[in-house]
Design an enzyme around this catalytic site. Structure first.
Site, PDB file in Angstrom:
ATOM      1  N   GLN A  88       0.934  -1.151  -0.093  1.00  0.00           N
ATOM      2  CA  GLN A  88      -0.033   0.131   0.014  1.00  0.00           C
ATOM      3  C   GLN A  88       0.937   1.338   0.043  1.00  0.00           C
ATOM      4  OE1 GLN A  88      -2.683  -0.238   3.565  1.00  0.00           O
ATOM      5  NE2 GLN A  88      -3.744  -2.007   2.597  1.00  0.00           N
ATOM      6  N   HIS A 100      -1.418   0.282   5.537  1.00  0.00           N
ATOM      7  CA  HIS A 100      -2.128   1.153   6.597  1.00  0.00           C
ATOM      8  C   HIS A 100      -1.304   2.535   6.831  1.00  0.00           C
ATOM      9  CE1 HIS A 100      -5.034  -1.980   8.495  1.00  0.00           C
ATOM     10  NE2 HIS A 100      -4.759  -2.081   7.052  1.00  0.00           N
ATOM     11  N   TYR A 124     -11.866   8.534  18.365  1.00  0.00           N
ATOM     12  CA  TYR A 124     -12.941   7.866  17.378  1.00  0.00           C
ATOM     13  C   TYR A 124     -12.651   6.225  17.752  1.00  0.00           C
ATOM     14  CZ  TYR A 124     -14.171  12.288  15.830  1.00  0.00           C
ATOM     15  OH  TYR A 124     -14.583  13.625  15.843  1.00  0.00           O
ATOM     16  N   TYR A 131      -9.537 -10.281  10.855  1.00  0.00           N
ATOM     17  CA  TYR A 131      -9.749 -11.100   9.563  1.00  0.00           C
ATOM     18  C   TYR A 131      -9.543 -12.764   9.764  1.00  0.00           C
ATOM     19  CZ  TYR A 131      -8.711  -6.775   6.985  1.00  0.00           C
ATOM     20  OH  TYR A 131      -8.268  -5.666   6.482  1.00  0.00           O
TER      21      TYR A 131
END
Length: 396
Positions: free
Chosen positions: A90, A152, A256, A267
């Site tokens: 990523q 991430h 949050y 997963y």
């Protein structure tokens, strides 16, 4: 099996699961305006974001580290002077935003993965665009601590109306507890001045135990930011694990929740947390379980599709759609998936100055698409419309 292999294996497993359990669409009471869809260009290698520097002129980032200039539907140049990136999984060259005074100072900002497999992080570069070259490059910020995972990163950038810059930083997948550690920049939204320094009015500047850049905490892998200038509201979305993707209404200094509260599962199928709510932690305004893998977000304001002014548009990777969120008074009233029949992973959505909607698909042979109102005259750009890419106006 190393960290990257494990991540890809379990991500692939969940991708199969998500395809077999389609996210239901909310029953439609609103109608998306009629539109035409055209393929503007193709053969893009893992594009991630784009910025409009002039009418029909865009800069497009690609994860391998290219910054492409597109004019009137044609790639005309590869901009030189981009930073060296850590390109893996990523990681790579990610977001691009223009300084609010771009048309006078020509400053652009790039987020990118930097470092090595064992020590990498997200960084932000400021540079001046001169023709097809970046000059006066300066890395104005690098997140800490380093991590040893290629996933991430977060990496989304957004200027607020006071010309401060928000950067989203992911928690590195293997370091989810860092999202609650206030001395760490992982799993946070960070706010900085346009030169990379700390604003005096950040929420924790008077607390030496808290990183002064922090704007909000408790985020997993935030890749969507949208600011509503009419209502002065900041929206953020982030990837959950197996479920628990969410949209948050961001407020200064709030928590949050990740990984203390989540509607997602690991997963592997294991429970991440027994809590879906906890005192002092904010609830999302939207939860997507199963995951849709939201990858970018914009709030629409424009003349071309006036019926959706103030609504959110979200690109998705797993459900392969442009997701339209009908918003009233900061609440999502209804959702609808568009463009599902294209079967394309959607990477990025951009609202052009003329009000049309541009979309980058994902992958090694990605496309740039343009949605325009059916009632408007065709855009004066070369089009490469193909029968299979052409939609009936307004179809979803």
């Amino acid at each position: 099996m190393n960290v990257k292999q494990r991540y890809l294996a379990i991500s692939g497993l969940y991708f199969i699961m998500a395809q077999s359990i389609a996210t239901p669409e909310t029953s439609t009471g609103y109608t998306f305006p009629a539109y035409n869809l055209d393929v503007i260009t193709h053969s893009l290698n893992h594009p991630w974001a784009m910025a409009e520097i002039a009418p029909q002129t865009f800069l497009i980032t690609t994860k391998p580290g290219q910054l492409l200039r597109l004019e009137k539907g044609q790639i005309v140049a590869q901009v030189t002077g981009v930073p060296d990136v850590y390109y893996a999984s990523q990681g790579g060259l990610l977001d691009i935003v223009l300084h609010p005074d771009f048309h006078t100072n020509h400053l652009i900002y790039l987020s990118f993965a930097q470092g090595t497999a064992s020590h990498n992080h997200i960084s932000v570069m400021q540079a001046e665009l001169s023709g097809n070259h970046l000059q006066h490059q300066k890395v104005i910020f690098s997140a800490s601590p380093d991590k040893d995972t290629p996933v991430h990163y977060g990496g989304r950038l957004l200027f607020l109306e006071d010309k401060t810059l928000i950067l989203t930083v992911g928690e590195g997948f293997n370091y989810r507890e860092q999202a609650q550690v206030k001395s760490s920049q992982m799993g946070k939204l960070l706010r900085m001045k346009d030169d990379g320094s700390v604003p005096d009015d950040n929420p924790f500047t008077d607390d030496s135990a808290v990183d002064p850049y922090i704007w909000s905490i408790g985020h997993r892998n935030p890749q969507g930011l949208a600011y509503d200038p009419r209502h002065h509201v900041l929206y953020e979305h982030e990837h959950g694990p197996a479920g628990g993707d969410e949209v948050n209404l961001i407020e200064k200094g709030k928590n949050y929740g990740w990984p203390v509260i989540t509607k997602g599962m690991d997963y592997s199928g294991a429970m991440i947390s027994p809590y879906q709510q906890y005192p002092g932690m904010e609830q999302p305004i939207v939860d997507w379980t199963p995951s849709i893998a939201p990858s970018s977000m914009q709030i629409y304001y424009g003349d071309m599709f006036k019926q959706i002014n103030g609504d959110l548009l979200v690109t998705t990777l797993k459900t392969r759609a442009l997701r339209w969120l009908k918003v009233q008074k900061n609440k999502v009233m209804q959702q609808r998936n568009l463009l599902r029949h294209l079967n394309q992973r959607m990477r990025y959505v951009h609202i052009a100055a003329d009000g049309s909607i541009y979309l980058l698909t994902d992958g090694s042979d990605a496309k740039l698409l343009r949605m325009s109102a059916k009632t408007t005259a065709p855009a004066q750009v070369p089009k490469k419309s193909v029968a299979k890419d052409k939609l009936q106006p307004g179809s979803a």
